[in-house]
Design a protein around this motif. Structure first.
Motif, short mmCIF file in Angstrom:
data_model
loop_
_atom_site.label_atom_id
_atom_site.label_comp_id
_atom_site.label_asym_id
_atom_site.label_seq_id
_atom_site.Cartn_x
_atom_site.Cartn_y
_atom_site.Cartn_z
N THR A 196 0.80 -1.21 0.00
CA THR A 196 0.00 0.00 0.00
C THR A 196 0.84 1.27 0.00
N SER A 197 2.14 1.18 0.26
CA SER A 197 2.94 2.39 0.34
C SER A 197 3.65 2.74 -0.96
N VAL A 198 3.49 1.94 -2.02
CA VAL A 198 4.10 2.22 -3.31
C VAL A 198 2.98 2.37 -4.34
N ARG A 199 2.90 3.55 -4.94
CA ARG A 199 1.88 3.81 -5.95
C ARG A 199 2.50 4.56 -7.11
N ASN A 200 1.93 4.39 -8.30
CA ASN A 200 2.42 5.17 -9.42
C ASN A 200 1.31 5.44 -10.42
N PHE A 201 1.54 6.47 -11.21
CA PHE A 201 0.62 6.93 -12.25
C PHE A 201 1.47 7.48 -13.37
N SER A 202 1.14 7.15 -14.61
CA SER A 202 1.92 7.65 -15.73
C SER A 202 1.00 7.90 -16.93
N VAL A 203 1.27 8.97 -17.67
CA VAL A 203 0.47 9.31 -18.83
C VAL A 203 1.34 10.08 -19.83
N GLN A 204 1.10 9.84 -21.12
CA GLN A 204 1.77 10.60 -22.17
C GLN A 204 0.83 11.69 -22.64
N LEU A 205 1.41 12.88 -22.88
CA LEU A 205 0.61 14.04 -23.25
C LEU A 205 1.31 14.81 -24.37
N SER A 206 0.52 15.55 -25.12
CA SER A 206 1.09 16.36 -26.20
C SER A 206 1.87 17.53 -25.61
N PRO A 207 2.99 17.90 -26.23
CA PRO A 207 3.81 19.00 -25.71
C PRO A 207 3.25 20.36 -26.13
N THR A 208 2.07 20.65 -25.62
CA THR A 208 1.36 21.88 -25.95
C THR A 208 0.84 22.49 -24.65
N PRO A 209 0.41 23.74 -24.68
CA PRO A 209 -0.20 24.31 -23.47
C PRO A 209 -1.37 23.47 -22.96
N ARG A 210 -2.15 22.92 -23.88
CA ARG A 210 -3.28 22.07 -23.47
C ARG A 210 -2.78 20.80 -22.78
N GLY A 211 -1.72 20.18 -23.31
CA GLY A 211 -1.14 18.98 -22.68
C GLY A 211 -0.60 19.30 -21.30
N ALA A 212 0.05 20.46 -21.14
CA ALA A 212 0.58 20.86 -19.84
C ALA A 212 -0.55 21.08 -18.84
N ARG A 213 -1.62 21.71 -19.28
CA ARG A 213 -2.78 21.94 -18.41
C ARG A 213 -3.43 20.62 -18.01
N LEU A 214 -3.53 19.69 -18.96
CA LEU A 214 -4.10 18.38 -18.67
C LEU A 214 -3.21 17.61 -17.68
N ALA A 215 -1.90 17.77 -17.78
CA ALA A 215 -0.99 17.12 -16.82
C ALA A 215 -1.31 17.57 -15.40
N ARG A 216 -1.49 18.87 -15.22
CA ARG A 216 -1.81 19.40 -13.89
C ARG A 216 -3.15 18.88 -13.39
N LEU A 217 -4.15 18.88 -14.25
CA LEU A 217 -5.48 18.40 -13.85
C LEU A 217 -5.47 16.92 -13.51
N LEU A 218 -4.81 16.10 -14.32
CA LEU A 218 -4.75 14.66 -14.05
C LEU A 218 -3.96 14.37 -12.78
#
Length: 143
Positions: free
Chosen positions: A10-32
Motif C-alpha cells: 500500500t505504500s508504493v503507488r504510481n501513475f503515468s500518462v503521455q501528453l502532447s507538448p502543448t499548453p493544453r497537454g501541460a494543463r491536462l498534466a496538472r489536472l490529471l
C-alpha cells in the motif's frame, strides 16, 4: 500475506500518462495529477504547482513536433516523486536569475523553492527527465 508485506504494497503507488507538448497537454498534466493525488488522499499543494511548472517547461522548452512528453507520479513511503520526461535531451535545464523585468525564466527557481529535492536525469538519447520530490507525513487514521 504478513503485515509488513501489506504495508509495502500500500505504500508504493504510481501513475503515468503521455501528453502532447502543448499548453493544453501541460494543463491536462496538472489536472490529471491533481485528481490522482486526490484519489490517493495526498495533499495537492505544492505538488500541482510543481507538475504545472515541469509540464509547462516540457511543452515550452522540450517540445519536438510529433513527440509527446510523459508525466509520472510515484509515491514510495512518505515521498512523492514527480517526473516529466521529454525528447529534447540536448537541452538540460539550469536555473538562471532572470532580469527583473523578464516575463519568464522563473520556473526552475519556483521548483527549487517548492520541492524538497529536484534534478535532471539524462535518459536514452534524445530523452531527459526532470524530477522533483516532496516529503509528506502519511495520513493519520481517523477513529
Amino acid at each position: 500475506m504478513n503485515q509488513n508485506s501489506a504495508e509495502l504494497t500500500t505504500s508504493v503507488r504510481n501513475f503515468s500518462v503521455q501528453l502532447s507538448p502543448t499548453p493544453r497537454g501541460a494543463r491536462l498534466a496538472r489536472l490529471l495529477a491533481t485528481e490522482q493525488l486526490r484519489s490517493w488522499g495526498l495533499p495537492q499543494d505544492p505538488a500541482r504547482h510543481l507538475v504545472a511548472e515541469l509540464a509547462n517547461n516540457a511543452a515550452d522548452h522540450g517540445r519536438v513536433p510529433g513527440r509527446d512528453f510523459q508525466l509520472t507520479l510515484y509515491v514510495v513511503g512518505e515521498t512523492l516523486r514527480i517526473e516529466v520526461t521529454d525528447t529534447r535531451g540536448q537541452e538540460l535545464p539550469r536555473p538562471r536569475t532572470p532580469a527583473p523585468d523578464a516575463e519568464s525564466g522563473r520556473g526552475l527557481l519556483l521548483i527549487e523553492a517548492l520541492a524538497d529535492r529536484w534534478g535532471v536525469v539524462e535518459g536514452r538519447f534524445p530523452r531527459k527527465t526532470v524530477w522533483a520530490e516532496l516529503s509528506f507525513a502519511p495520513p493519520q487514521p481517523t477513529f
